[in-house]
Structures are given as structure tokens and as C-alpha cells.
Design an enzyme around this catalytic site. Sequence first.
Site, mmCIF file in Angstrom:
data_model
loop_
_atom_site.group_PDB
_atom_site.id
_atom_site.type_symbol
_atom_site.label_atom_id
_atom_site.label_comp_id
_atom_site.label_asym_id
_atom_site.label_seq_id
_atom_site.Cartn_x
_atom_site.Cartn_y
_atom_site.Cartn_z
ATOM 1 N N GLY A 113 101.526 39.262 42.157
ATOM 2 C CA GLY A 113 100.206 39.639 42.670
ATOM 3 C C GLY A 113 100.170 41.129 42.984
ATOM 4 N N GLY A 114 100.414 41.466 44.243
ATOM 5 C CA GLY A 114 100.277 42.838 44.739
ATOM 6 C C GLY A 114 100.954 43.895 43.869
ATOM 7 N N ASN A 122 98.751 38.878 38.331
ATOM 8 C CA ASN A 122 97.488 38.311 38.787
ATOM 9 C C ASN A 122 96.771 39.372 39.628
ATOM 10 O OD1 ASN A 122 95.453 36.844 40.021
ATOM 11 N ND2 ASN A 122 96.819 35.674 41.350
ATOM 12 N N TRP A 123 95.693 39.905 39.076
ATOM 13 C CA TRP A 123 94.988 41.005 39.754
ATOM 14 C C TRP A 123 94.028 40.510 40.839
ATOM 15 C CZ3 TRP A 123 93.404 44.287 34.793
ATOM 16 C CH2 TRP A 123 94.588 44.695 34.145
ATOM 17 N N LYS A 124 93.921 39.208 40.972
ATOM 18 C CA LYS A 124 93.048 38.601 41.994
ATOM 19 C C LYS A 124 91.658 39.252 41.977
ATOM 20 C CE LYS A 124 97.165 37.635 44.670
ATOM 21 N NZ LYS A 124 97.666 37.011 45.861
ATOM 22 N N HIS A 164 96.293 27.948 41.500
ATOM 23 C CA HIS A 164 96.887 29.008 42.335
ATOM 24 C C HIS A 164 96.696 28.636 43.805
ATOM 25 C CE1 HIS A 164 97.336 32.885 44.357
ATOM 26 N NE2 HIS A 164 98.118 33.213 43.336
ATOM 27 N N GLU A 174 105.297 28.905 43.256
ATOM 28 C CA GLU A 174 104.854 29.924 44.202
ATOM 29 C C GLU A 174 104.828 29.327 45.603
ATOM 30 O OE1 GLU A 174 102.606 33.286 42.067
ATOM 31 O OE2 GLU A 174 101.147 31.823 42.730
ATOM 32 N N GLU A 218 95.695 30.204 46.279
ATOM 33 C CA GLU A 218 94.422 30.613 46.894
ATOM 34 C C GLU A 218 93.287 29.678 46.463
ATOM 35 O OE1 GLU A 218 94.814 34.718 45.727
ATOM 36 O OE2 GLU A 218 96.528 34.802 47.069
ATOM 37 N N SER A 235 105.626 37.622 46.486
ATOM 38 C CA SER A 235 106.172 38.902 46.964
ATOM 39 C C SER A 235 107.251 39.484 46.041
ATOM 40 C CB SER A 235 106.691 38.758 48.390
ATOM 41 O OG SER A 235 105.612 38.442 49.260
ATOM 42 N N GLY A 246 101.909 37.084 49.055
ATOM 43 C CA GLY A 246 101.209 38.149 49.764
ATOM 44 C C GLY A 246 101.747 38.425 51.161
HETATM 45 C C1 PEP Z 1 100.202 35.670 43.422
HETATM 46 O O1 PEP Z 1 99.071 36.043 43.671
HETATM 47 O O2 PEP Z 1 100.380 34.771 42.589
HETATM 48 C C2 PEP Z 1 101.331 36.301 44.107
HETATM 49 C C3 PEP Z 1 102.526 35.833 43.891
HETATM 50 O O3 PEP Z 1 101.046 37.361 44.966
HETATM 51 P P1 PEP Z 1 102.113 38.405 45.609
HETATM 52 O O4 PEP Z 1 103.018 38.846 44.489
HETATM 53 O O5 PEP Z 1 101.269 39.509 46.127
HETATM 54 O O6 PEP Z 1 102.870 37.663 46.655
#
Ligand code: PEP
Length: 251
Positions: A235-236, A10-12, A96, A168, A98, A214, A174
Site C-alpha cells: 500500500g503506502g 495498491n494505490w487506494k 481487501h 494481509e 478495507e 507495511s 497501514g
Molecule cells: C494494502 O493496502 O494492501 C497494504 C498492505 O497497505 P500497507 O502496505 O500500507 O500496509
Amino acid sequence: MKRREIFAGNWKMYKTRETAKSLVKSLLQGAALTENREVVVFPPSPYAAEIASLCGGSVISVGMQNMYFQKEGAFTGEVAPAMVRDCGCKYILIGHSERRHVFGETDAEVNKKVKAAFEHSLVPMICVGELLEEREKAKTETVLEAQVKEAFNGIDAGRAGTAVVAYEPVWAIGTGKVATPEIAEEAHRYIRSVLEVLYGKPAADDIPILYGGSVKADNIAGLYAMENIDGVLVGGASLEADSFLKIINTR
Ligand code: PEP
């Protein structure tokens, strides 16, 4: 062999048109093919069509990070389900954390989006997860049960069996605080038990449940070893080719 596996990024709201294209080109070069593993990327919506055309016929599928549930209309700023399809997307990320916690998306809206996804032949990747305070008050299972039941409300077993769920925990997204494999497995097993009550064992067994929060190249092995963890939503660590390739090429 494990059930259908999905390794998603997920590039957000990151990347430019050029850096998004160069990231996906590196992934296309470096992703090793396996029989039952699919790689999915969720670029920012304006780049989805171009990324999908670069991925055509490859091991990488594309999804959009959000959409509205109405077919069309005076909904300024929103993206319709048919537009997501039209951009070449197969997946749609729904609920999600967010979206839920920054934009106030409710379980009822998540359910409308899940229904709209199926009506437009999109595969919903439905995110669920508890807040830290909910975990600390031993409410994790209550929260997960409510989110799963509401998301799948009115969806029949045939359709449900083609969906994807992502667990999640909000406290892990994050933050660098990954859930231990045991904590994640316990939640995944619980989610699968809720799906089993709704749809029976064969359908519940078919639904991939991904872990997100994470995930990094150096912590994926323990998570991936767990029986009910069928892949990851990253994500990251999906924003750079090197780190995401290490994750998607995990065996
Ligand atoms: C996400 O955005 O779904 C996520 C899990 O982010 P991260 O891996 O950065 O925690």
C-alpha cells in the site's frame, strides 16, 4: 526458481490523474525485467483505463481495486466486471481488508466476486487476513481457513490454479507493524495447506501467495527469502516511485 512472482501496488484512494500517470511512467522506466516476476498496479478506478493504456505491452499489469459481482443493472456507483476488462485491467482485487472492515464486505460477497472475475476472464487477487484480536485468541488458522474456503467455494481446480491469494494480516495494514518473516511464512504455509486440501498439491503449488502489511524497501528481503512468500501487495510504499522500485527490483 520460485513459483510465479507478483509484486503489486495498491494505490487506494490516493493520487490525481497527473500524479498517477507520472508514477506509472517512472515505474515503467525503472522496473527491471525478470522472467517470472510480474508487477501489478491497482490505481483508483477512474484512472485505470489511462494507466492500462500507458502500460500496454510492458512488464506492468493493471488491476482494479473493487467491482460488483452483477453483470449490469440499476446499481448506482458500482463497476461491472466487464467494465473492468474494458478498461484494460487483467487483475481484480477482491476482499481487501478495507472492503471487508470499512464497507462490510462479507465472505459470501467475496465468493460472488471471485466467480464473476473468472466469468469475465479477470484474475482475482483474493485478500485474506486475521484481526489482531483473532491472532491474540489463537484463531488465525480458523479465520484463514474459513476465508479461503468461502472465497474459493464452487471454483474448480483449473480456475483456482490461476488465482492469486494475498495474506494481509489486518493488524499490519497501514500500521507500520510488519509481520516477521517467520509469522508470515507460517500463515502462507497454512493457506497453501488449505488450498492443497481443496485442490491437490499441483494446483496449490501453482497459486502465488503474496504478503501484504507495511512492506517497505527495508523489510522486504527477509519476507522474500521465505519459501511460501511469492511476492508482495504494497500500500503506502507503492505510492512513490523510489520506494516501490526498490521493492519491485528486489532479488
Ligand atoms: C494494502 O493496502 O494492501 C497494504 C498492505 O497497505 P500497507 O502496505 O500500507 O500496509
